[in-house]
Design a protein around this motif. Sequence first.
Motif, PDB file in Angstrom:
ATOM      1  N   ARG A 117       0.727  -1.376   0.007  1.00 17.06           N
ATOM      2  CA  ARG A 117      -0.076   0.059   0.004  1.00 17.06           C
ATOM      3  C   ARG A 117       0.887   1.346   0.181  1.00 17.06           C
ATOM      4  N   TRP A 175       4.878 -12.549   1.098  1.00 14.01           N
ATOM      5  CA  TRP A 175       4.422 -12.467  -0.387  1.00 14.01           C
ATOM      6  C   TRP A 175       3.023 -12.712  -0.692  1.00 14.01           C
ATOM      7  N   LEU A 176       2.598 -13.665  -0.014  1.00 15.33           N
ATOM      8  CA  LEU A 176       1.148 -13.948  -0.242  1.00 15.33           C
ATOM      9  C   LEU A 176       0.266 -12.793   0.015  1.00 15.33           C
ATOM     10  N   LYS A 182      -3.188  -6.122  -2.181  1.00 14.40           N
ATOM     11  CA  LYS A 182      -3.607  -5.203  -3.291  1.00 14.40           C
ATOM     12  C   LYS A 182      -5.022  -5.449  -3.982  1.00 14.40           C
ATOM     13  N   GLY A 292      -8.513 -13.764  -5.249  1.00 16.46           N
ATOM     14  CA  GLY A 292      -7.720 -13.294  -6.229  1.00 16.46           C
ATOM     15  C   GLY A 292      -6.393 -12.795  -5.452  1.00 16.46           C
ATOM     16  N   ALA A 293      -6.069 -13.962  -4.375  1.00 19.78           N
ATOM     17  CA  ALA A 293      -5.063 -13.558  -3.596  1.00 19.78           C
ATOM     18  C   ALA A 293      -3.515 -13.391  -4.288  1.00 19.78           C
ATOM     19  N   VAL A 294      -3.157 -13.768  -5.347  1.00 23.02           N
ATOM     20  CA  VAL A 294      -1.979 -13.371  -5.922  1.00 23.02           C
ATOM     21  C   VAL A 294      -1.970 -12.623  -6.864  1.00 23.02           C
ATOM     22  N   LYS A 295      -3.260 -12.122  -7.298  1.00 22.26           N
ATOM     23  CA  LYS A 295      -3.273 -10.992  -8.494  1.00 22.26           C
ATOM     24  C   LYS A 295      -2.357  -9.660  -8.149  1.00 22.26           C
ATOM     25  N   ASN A 296      -1.396  -9.346  -8.622  1.00 22.58           N
ATOM     26  CA  ASN A 296      -0.725  -8.185  -8.259  1.00 22.58           C
ATOM     27  C   ASN A 296      -1.446  -6.793  -8.388  1.00 22.58           C
TER      28      ASN A 296
ATOM     29  N   ALA B 194      -6.729 -19.476  -7.888  1.00 20.24           N
ATOM     30  CA  ALA B 194      -7.228 -18.041  -7.428  1.00 20.24           C
ATOM     31  C   ALA B 194      -6.981 -16.905  -8.428  1.00 20.24           C
ATOM     32  N   THR B 198      -9.909 -14.404 -11.119  1.00 21.56           N
ATOM     33  CA  THR B 198      -9.997 -12.903 -11.047  1.00 21.56           C
ATOM     34  C   THR B 198      -9.996 -12.527 -12.498  1.00 21.56           C
ATOM     35  N   PRO B 228       1.045 -12.447 -13.647  1.00 22.07           N
ATOM     36  CA  PRO B 228       1.736 -12.234 -12.329  1.00 22.07           C
ATOM     37  C   PRO B 228       1.563 -13.618 -11.438  1.00 22.07           C
ATOM     38  N   GLU B 306       4.278  -5.681 -14.201  1.00 21.23           N
ATOM     39  CA  GLU B 306       3.598  -4.766 -13.400  1.00 21.23           C
ATOM     40  C   GLU B 306       3.322  -3.298 -14.010  1.00 21.23           C
TER      41      GLU B 306
END
Lengths: 296, 308, 425
Positions: A117, A175-176, A182, A292-296, B194, B198, B228, B306
């Motif tokens: 953040r 990391w997770l 995000k 969506g845990a790993v969506k950047n 996961a 999305t 990603p 990114e």
Amino acid sequence: MKRKNLTRYILLYLASALFLVVFIGPFLWLVSSSLQLERQLVKVPIVWLPDPLSLASYKEIFMGAFFDEAVVSSHKISSSYQSRIYLGSFLNSGIIAFSVSFFSVVFGAYAAYPIARLNFRGRYTLLFSILVVRLVPALALAIPIVLFAKKMGMNDNLVTLILINMSFVLPYTIWLLQAYFKTIPTELEDAARMDGCNRFQVANKIIIPLSIPGLTTAGILAFLLSWGEFLFALLITETEQSFTSTVVAAMFANDVDVNYVTIIAAGVLAVIPPVIFALFFQKYIISGLLSGAVKN
Amino acid sequence: MGAFGQNALSTMTKNPSSEIPQGRLALIFSAPALLILAVTVLVPLAYAIYLSFHRYNLKRAKRPFAGFRNYEKILTDDKFWDSLATSFIFAVSAVAVITVVAFFLALLLNQDFAGRGILRALLLIPWAIPDVVNALLWKWLLHPAFGVMNALFQMGGIIDQYVAWLTTMPSAMIWVIIAYSWKNIPLATLLILAGLQTIPKTLLEAAELEGANAWKRTQYITLPLLRPTLTVVLIFETIFALKVFDIIYVLTSGGPGKSTTVLGWSIYINTFKKLDFGTGSALAMILGLLTLFIAIVFYAFLDRGEKQ
Amino acid sequence: MMKKWLTIAALALVGWAAPMPAQATDVELTGWPYQVDVVRENLERFSSQSGLSATFNPFPSNEYHTKMVSSFASGTNFDVVYVRDSFLAEWAAAGWIVPLTGLPGVDEYMSDLPQGIIDQMSFEGEVYGLPYYSGNSVFVYNDRLMKQAGLNAPASTWNELMKQAQTMKDKGVMASPIVIGLAANENSILRTLEIVAAGFGGRFFNDQLEPVFQEPNSGARKALAWIADGIESGLINQASMSQGDGEIDQFMRSGTAAFSLVTDYEMKVLNDSEQSNEAGNIMNSLVPGSSDATSGTIGYVRLYSITSEANKTRAWELVKFLGGKDATGVYYVPKRWALEFGLGFSPAPLYKDEDVRNSISGWIDPDLLQEQAKYAINRGYRFVPYFSDWEIEAWAGFQEIINGGDADSILEELAENWNELKSEY
């Protein structure tokens, strides 16, 4: 269209069946082997279904844990030292795994928050240096860690094992979680800050409550990793008060007389607590990851 | 971020015109985690680095400073390059198997059908098996005389006679990779699953209406959007795989010959069998630097993702 | 959710914060967890006889070396520890165990032990302990399968053994009758090779600790060739390449092998109907030889050693009790292990003991066992600190040769490696 649907279902269930055979089959075979007699285990041709079904190893482990010698031997079972202390060692492993998952989620969340953040220089450097600490194999750090634990009088202590396991788990947790954070809309945070919340309050009141699924996911990962940890459990623990389940499980193998059924039964039992733990929290895992845990 | 944030924080600081620099704030937030990592990893790591610059064998009383001699000895030894190659073969294959299988498994578990929930729950079982138990499980499945794999393959007519899978190449390496991947696929699957969630369904449906087949949709929509996620999976799995030790320890002890001697096994041999901590630590540092290099490559990849 | 977690964590904290009872004992015994209850019973007897309190603390068997090395390296104090002869030189060189030299009564115990056993407990001329159990590798065969193939007497040479195996294969009894430990670990490939080489009249190193295994026509080369041929023809089960000492048991117990080399104490399990499908059929005979040697075997010793000078007097009391005589003047503990558990023993008086003889003959021929011990080769080369450095490379090298690698270059390299290590130390 109907026809297409039918083919789709046939394919789906075929794939599911394949999945079951490949991923569950091996474990089921382990369970089946644990219910055989020692001499049937080494029988050729292979004994497909245990006959008679023998619970001897499980009885030995459970009765040994809960009853004293006299009661056990009255059931014509001889319980060895290892089988007597095995279930007790689950408590140590449980304490370690619970503590590791709790503390690494808490500390991990606070460390992940600014990465997700805040906008500061060295964000990625921080993220990667957290990962970098895990690049050197644990084997190479084993002796230095044992040496320092000993110097500080912290060998044979579950706290030491909790700290060591946390250092394994934290990088992955961070990391997770940073990835998970995000996915939480920034609007909520902005609104809270407009109402006068500072960053700590935002983290505590907005981000963490909204991330329960993500936190649970990380907690389960932490639990599984630390439940099965062997090397440091072996090197740090020194007495049966602190032996973990993996250490006692290793004691079933012997120089002189190896009882394979008991080793296999011990292996099956070792899987049960983490599976129960994971199943219990499973709804959170899935929903946590699904958000969506790993969506950047 | 902006005016609102500054107003909110200015109540906390003495000087109303500035807020706590975000870098310092980040440090405060991550202090407990960083402290634990520092104590449990950095201090021992520093000691391991110190050891790697000494001739340090527990069987000898003298442990003089050796400069880069340990490193020099390792880098000029063919055995090191062999085990480095073995490590790479293992890591590349295992990561490929894990990622590909996990990807298709995630696609399956992402479909809507009765029983999906049960499958997702069962996926936890291989994941929950401790590494040491996993190794024993596979040793038992592959047993040359009583292993169920032999019995099944013989029934299926694939083999005539029972085979000692772990004693010849390439079968030993293949089974080590399978046993390792089996246990590591579930986590990767859950992460990819996961990521799949999305991807907006409407996007895929629109593509289908325009006549894109399943393969095209995967290629042009799913995969790019999953990038990603896949990067994270690749980073995690590569780090795990390059350090592999447990499964080698139980299944092959680095054999037959030296065919499955990965770097993790060499480190163990040098440290705990030869008691040569100098060489063991130096090997670990080399492996660490190598993994760091790979992580940086992934970093670039992730960074590019990114910015897009 | 968070509250639940907090409660759990709080409970966990209370759990490990609870103080562990600190016990002060006079002397501590550390080992691997074989029959822990029996060991503890023995210690009770020790305490009542000597007035010294004693505890036994076990660590996992397979990881015993790893665990002990890390403990020693970080300065843990033990009193008495179990030692395998394969670690002896290493631990003695590192100063983790101390010699018995000068302790009262040592000479008396040594006079009861055969020289071969004393050699296997020595490093640089000093003795480092008393035996826990000891013995030799023996040759075993399945009598039922032999008869089925029309074979009457066990083979007396390695080449005859291979012919017997061929007969079994031809008669359809079994395709791969021989299983021997050829896994790359401490108790397997090198031991097996040493035994077979001894039967061909050769050793790996001479008394000056110079390598001779690489010489043309050496016993080691003959042994390697014999094994490589057997593996290639399938008469030696390919599975041997991944099997260690305890693991080959399973093949004999299941009747999937007819001939094997095992450690003597394993005979009891092989003939135990609870665990073995071939109980009563497994016999031992002299390890085969050749025209150059009648037979050959190698011995092993597990011993009790003292770890430091600090508590040496009390530790020696315990070592004497465990490895020697108790207060009543008999070899109480070694006899108990032999009688009840079939563990091999070395003190001469026990060989004459009627109880012991009657008991062990239930699973092994005691005269043959004693006869076999005469053919144990001198392995002085094993008791140098660099042996473990060398052997770990050797295991892989020998496996490569058996799998068809170039014997000349690999053996030459291993010999060079030895000479380098020797000159370094």
